[in-house]
Design a protein around this motif. Structure first.
Motif, PDB file in Angstrom:
ATOM      1  N   LEU A 123       0.824  -1.209   0.000  1.00 35.35           N
ATOM      2  CA  LEU A 123       0.000   0.000   0.000  1.00 35.35           C
ATOM      3  C   LEU A 123       0.858   1.258   0.000  1.00 35.35           C
ATOM      4  O   LEU A 123       0.443   2.306  -0.475  1.00 35.35           O
ATOM      5  CB  LEU A 123      -0.939  -0.012   1.213  1.00 35.35           C
ATOM      6  CG  LEU A 123      -1.941   1.120   1.344  1.00 35.35           C
ATOM      7  CD1 LEU A 123      -2.854   1.200   0.117  1.00 35.35           C
ATOM      8  CD2 LEU A 123      -2.765   0.943   2.606  1.00 35.35           C
ATOM      9  N   PHE A 124       2.083   1.159   0.505  1.00 36.02           N
ATOM     10  CA  PHE A 124       3.007   2.286   0.556  1.00 36.02           C
ATOM     11  C   PHE A 124       4.311   1.878  -0.145  1.00 36.02           C
ATOM     12  O   PHE A 124       5.331   1.658   0.483  1.00 36.02           O
ATOM     13  CB  PHE A 124       3.258   2.706   2.007  1.00 36.02           C
ATOM     14  CG  PHE A 124       1.982   2.998   2.732  1.00 36.02           C
ATOM     15  CD1 PHE A 124       1.249   4.140   2.442  1.00 36.02           C
ATOM     16  CD2 PHE A 124       1.477   2.118   3.670  1.00 36.02           C
ATOM     17  CE1 PHE A 124       0.056   4.403   3.084  1.00 36.02           C
ATOM     18  CE2 PHE A 124       0.291   2.373   4.317  1.00 36.02           C
ATOM     19  CZ  PHE A 124      -0.427   3.519   4.021  1.00 36.02           C
ATOM     20  N   PRO A 125       4.268   1.763  -1.485  1.00 36.63           N
ATOM     21  CA  PRO A 125       5.381   1.157  -2.230  1.00 36.63           C
ATOM     22  C   PRO A 125       6.621   2.033  -2.328  1.00 36.63           C
ATOM     23  O   PRO A 125       6.540   3.247  -2.331  1.00 36.63           O
ATOM     24  CB  PRO A 125       4.777   0.958  -3.620  1.00 36.63           C
ATOM     25  CG  PRO A 125       3.735   2.035  -3.739  1.00 36.63           C
ATOM     26  CD  PRO A 125       3.164   2.192  -2.353  1.00 36.63           C
ATOM     27  N   TYR A 126       7.767   1.352  -2.419  1.00 38.82           N
ATOM     28  CA  TYR A 126       9.026   2.031  -2.706  1.00 38.82           C
ATOM     29  C   TYR A 126       9.117   2.332  -4.195  1.00 38.82           C
ATOM     30  O   TYR A 126       9.719   3.310  -4.596  1.00 38.82           O
ATOM     31  CB  TYR A 126      10.217   1.167  -2.285  1.00 38.82           C
ATOM     32  CG  TYR A 126      10.253   0.852  -0.812  1.00 38.82           C
ATOM     33  CD1 TYR A 126      10.034   1.840   0.143  1.00 38.82           C
ATOM     34  CD2 TYR A 126      10.495  -0.438  -0.376  1.00 38.82           C
ATOM     35  CE1 TYR A 126      10.064   1.547   1.493  1.00 38.82           C
ATOM     36  CE2 TYR A 126      10.541  -0.735   0.971  1.00 38.82           C
ATOM     37  CZ  TYR A 126      10.324   0.261   1.899  1.00 38.82           C
ATOM     38  OH  TYR A 126      10.360  -0.044   3.232  1.00 38.82           O
ATOM     39  N   ASN A 127       8.560   1.450  -5.024  1.00 37.55           N
ATOM     40  CA  ASN A 127       8.515   1.612  -6.474  1.00 37.55           C
ATOM     41  C   ASN A 127       7.198   1.029  -6.971  1.00 37.55           C
ATOM     42  O   ASN A 127       6.588   0.203  -6.287  1.00 37.55           O
ATOM     43  CB  ASN A 127       9.668   0.847  -7.159  1.00 37.55           C
ATOM     44  CG  ASN A 127      10.933   1.654  -7.292  1.00 37.55           C
ATOM     45  OD1 ASN A 127      10.907   2.881  -7.227  1.00 37.55           O
ATOM     46  ND2 ASN A 127      12.051   0.991  -7.487  1.00 37.55           N
ATOM     47  N   LEU A 183      -2.119   2.407  -7.806  1.00 41.35           N
ATOM     48  CA  LEU A 183      -2.059   1.040  -7.290  1.00 41.35           C
ATOM     49  C   LEU A 183      -3.045   0.114  -7.990  1.00 41.35           C
ATOM     50  O   LEU A 183      -2.713  -1.025  -8.309  1.00 41.35           O
ATOM     51  CB  LEU A 183      -2.315   1.038  -5.780  1.00 41.35           C
ATOM     52  CG  LEU A 183      -1.188   1.578  -4.912  1.00 41.35           C
ATOM     53  CD1 LEU A 183      -1.645   1.666  -3.465  1.00 41.35           C
ATOM     54  CD2 LEU A 183       0.050   0.726  -5.033  1.00 41.35           C
ATOM     55  N   GLY A 184      -4.262   0.583  -8.235  1.00 48.26           N
ATOM     56  CA  GLY A 184      -5.262  -0.252  -8.890  1.00 48.26           C
ATOM     57  C   GLY A 184      -4.838  -0.688 -10.278  1.00 48.26           C
ATOM     58  O   GLY A 184      -5.062  -1.834 -10.678  1.00 48.26           O
ATOM     59  N   GLN A 192      -3.983  -4.612 -11.290  1.00 44.50           N
ATOM     60  CA  GLN A 192      -4.694  -5.269 -12.397  1.00 44.50           C
ATOM     61  C   GLN A 192      -3.717  -5.835 -13.416  1.00 44.50           C
ATOM     62  O   GLN A 192      -3.868  -6.983 -13.868  1.00 44.50           O
ATOM     63  CB  GLN A 192      -5.660  -4.295 -13.072  1.00 44.50           C
ATOM     64  CG  GLN A 192      -6.591  -4.965 -14.058  1.00 44.50           C
ATOM     65  CD  GLN A 192      -7.532  -5.957 -13.375  1.00 44.50           C
ATOM     66  OE1 GLN A 192      -8.252  -5.591 -12.474  1.00 44.50           O
ATOM     67  NE2 GLN A 192      -7.500  -7.196 -13.820  1.00 44.50           N
ATOM     68  N   ALA A 193      -2.696  -5.085 -13.780  1.00 43.01           N
ATOM     69  CA  ALA A 193      -1.707  -5.545 -14.760  1.00 43.01           C
ATOM     70  C   ALA A 193      -0.966  -6.779 -14.258  1.00 43.01           C
ATOM     71  O   ALA A 193      -0.769  -7.751 -15.010  1.00 43.01           O
ATOM     72  CB  ALA A 193      -0.731  -4.428 -15.112  1.00 43.01           C
ATOM     73  N   ILE A 194      -0.576  -6.767 -13.014  1.00 39.29           N
ATOM     74  CA  ILE A 194       0.156  -7.908 -12.443  1.00 39.29           C
ATOM     75  C   ILE A 194      -0.773  -9.115 -12.314  1.00 39.29           C
ATOM     76  O   ILE A 194      -0.405 -10.232 -12.682  1.00 39.29           O
ATOM     77  CB  ILE A 194       0.794  -7.537 -11.102  1.00 39.29           C
ATOM     78  CG1 ILE A 194       1.902  -6.498 -11.314  1.00 39.29           C
ATOM     79  CG2 ILE A 194       1.349  -8.777 -10.395  1.00 39.29           C
ATOM     80  CD1 ILE A 194       2.433  -5.886 -10.043  1.00 39.29           C
ATOM     81  N   ALA A 195      -1.982  -8.911 -11.803  1.00 35.36           N
ATOM     82  CA  ALA A 195      -2.934 -10.012 -11.641  1.00 35.36           C
ATOM     83  C   ALA A 195      -3.263 -10.629 -12.993  1.00 35.36           C
ATOM     84  O   ALA A 195      -3.341 -11.861 -13.122  1.00 35.36           O
ATOM     85  CB  ALA A 195      -4.195  -9.531 -10.944  1.00 35.36           C
ATOM     86  N   ASP A 196      -3.451  -9.809 -14.021  1.00 32.86           N
ATOM     87  CA  ASP A 196      -3.755 -10.315 -15.354  1.00 32.86           C
ATOM     88  C   ASP A 196      -2.602 -11.141 -15.918  1.00 32.86           C
ATOM     89  O   ASP A 196      -2.821 -12.138 -16.619  1.00 32.86           O
ATOM     90  CB  ASP A 196      -4.076  -9.171 -16.325  1.00 32.86           C
ATOM     91  CG  ASP A 196      -5.418  -8.523 -16.053  1.00 32.86           C
ATOM     92  OD1 ASP A 196      -6.224  -9.071 -15.261  1.00 32.86           O
ATOM     93  OD2 ASP A 196      -5.668  -7.439 -16.630  1.00 32.86           O
TER      94      ASP A 196
END
Length: 185
Positions: A78-82, A174-175, A179-183
């Motif tokens: 939720l609080f990404p470095y990248n 983030l959304g 989505q891109a990673i899940a797909d």
């Protein structure tokens, strides 16, 4: 307004700086209102309601989950470095790696490998930072629930923000990243 006028806002004719939001000054501002939930919750709330126990109870979209395995799952930080910063967590609430079962350890490794392949395909990253911070003293933000970080890195991701301002600029929401990673999983 002269330099002498900076004595205080109660001087007749003086306008307080807080009333001049459009006046440029030497500070650049990066607005990150999404972090207020984290800031306002505080450390006690994070310990009382473990975010890694709560995430699997939500929809994949609401929990930022990209993959659900048998004993562990992967989600966006939720609080990404990248952009694309993933976490791999066991469903069980255990604090350290040595408390994980053999099955959890094996699946953490398998999901980490697959996540690297997916992130390379989705984001064309050049490398990764992978690691676990065990305990608060070691830098764990959520120290009571084991989680492994997978942070994609690019040769061209260095800019002045982290060096000068200790700030990261994240180019995707983030959304969209979830989505891109899940797909691609």
């Amino acid at each position: 307004m002269t330099h002498a006028d900076a004595a205080g806002p109660d001087i007749p004719g003086l306008v307080a700086a807080s009333d001049l939001p459009g006046v440029p000054d030497e500070f650049q501002r990066l607005w990150t209102p999404h972090r207020m939930a984290y800031i306002q919750a505080g450390a006690d709330a994070m310990r009382a309601a473990c975010p890694f126990c709560a995430a699997p109870e939500k929809s994949d979209e609401d929990g930022l989950i990209v993959h659900r395995g048998r004993t562990v799952y992967a989600l966006l930080n939720l609080f990404p470095y990248n952009s694309g910063h993933l976490l791999v967590c066991p469903y069980r609430h255990v604090a350290t790696y040595d408390q994980a079962t053999d099955d959890e350890v094996a699946e953490i490794g398998a999901i980490t490998q697959h996540a690297m392949q997916v992130l390379r395909g989705v984001s064309q990253c050049d490398g990764f930072n992978i690691g676990m911070n065990q305990g608060r003293v070691a830098g764990a933000g959520v120290d009571e629930h084991l989680h492994q970080h997978i942070v994609p890195r690019w040769e061209t991701d260095a800019n002045f923000f982290p060096i000068i301002a200790r700030t990261k600029a994240l180019p995707q929401l983030l959304g969209e990243v979830r989505q891109a990673i899940a797909d691609a999983w």
